[in-house]
Design a protein around this motif. Structure first.
Motif, PDB file in Angstrom:
ATOM      1  N   CYS A   1     -69.110  24.937 -45.934  1.00  0.00           N
ATOM      2  CA  CYS A   1     -69.447  24.988 -47.350  1.00  0.00           C
ATOM      3  C   CYS A   1     -69.595  23.553 -47.847  1.00  0.00           C
ATOM      4  CB  CYS A   1     -68.329  25.714 -48.086  1.00  0.00           C
ATOM      5  SG  CYS A   1     -68.522  25.682 -49.864  1.00  0.00           S
TER       6      CYS A   1
ATOM      7  N   CYS B   1     -66.566  22.894 -50.600  1.00  0.00           N
ATOM      8  CA  CYS B   1     -65.142  22.791 -50.302  1.00  0.00           C
ATOM      9  C   CYS B   1     -64.853  22.508 -48.834  1.00  0.00           C
ATOM     10  CB  CYS B   1     -64.409  24.053 -50.755  1.00  0.00           C
ATOM     11  SG  CYS B   1     -64.837  25.490 -49.768  1.00  0.00           S
TER      12      CYS B   1
ATOM     13  N   CYS C   1     -69.036  31.744 -49.537  1.00  0.00           N
ATOM     14  CA  CYS C   1     -67.904  30.975 -49.036  1.00  0.00           C
ATOM     15  C   CYS C   1     -66.616  31.743 -49.354  1.00  0.00           C
ATOM     16  CB  CYS C   1     -67.876  29.595 -49.681  1.00  0.00           C
ATOM     17  SG  CYS C   1     -66.387  28.680 -49.243  1.00  0.00           S
TER      18      CYS C   1
ATOM     19  N   CYS D   1     -64.202  29.309 -51.815  1.00  0.00           N
ATOM     20  CA  CYS D   1     -64.483  28.995 -53.225  1.00  0.00           C
ATOM     21  C   CYS D   1     -65.464  29.986 -53.848  1.00  0.00           C
ATOM     22  CB  CYS D   1     -65.012  27.569 -53.356  1.00  0.00           C
ATOM     23  SG  CYS D   1     -66.625  27.324 -52.619  1.00  0.00           S
TER      24      CYS D   1
END
Ligand SMILES: [Zn+2]
Length: 123
Positions: A89, A92, A111, A114
């Motif tokens: 991702c 994050c 994701c 997050c």
């Protein structure tokens, strides 16, 4: 059918990018046609069976008839299948596994860390 490893780039609709890969198999036109016809047969099969249902068959028969054409067409248009893949991702840095699916660029995954939608494009 042979698997190919394709380098990809993931983004979350901003400037950040992260690298990854997907393993895909490409269908040749004959295999695509076969897959498409299989889907058509499946949905039209359901449509025919639902003729026997009272009242709801006014909805189910045309519905499955149309769905059959829709999914068969989509299968025919898709280049192949995603077997698996992995990226990160961009937001994050969490690992984002790419699930098996029909190959249609861009791919999208959520994701798990997050909850952002990760867009995956061919590099
Ligand atoms: Zn994330």
């Amino acid at each position: 059918m042979e698997q190919q490893k394709i380098p990809i780039q993931a983004n979350v609709s901003d400037d950040r990018r992260s690298e990854g890969y997907v393993n895909v198999v490409y269908f040749n036109p004959a295999a695509r046609m076969k897959e498409a016809l299989k889907k058509l047969a499946l949905f039209w099969g359901i449509a025919i069976v639902s003729v026997a249902l009272p009242v709801v068959h006014f909805v189910t028969v045309p519905l499955f008839f149309c769905l059959g054409i829709f999914f068969a067409y989509r299968t025919y248009k898709s280049e192949g299948r995603v077997i698996e893949g992995l990226t990160r991702c961009p937001h994050c840095e969490n690992e984002v596994p790419i699930k098996p699916a029909e190959l249609q660029w861009p791919l999208t995954e959520i994701c798990q860390n997050c909850a952002r939608v990760v867009r995956i494009e061919r590099k």
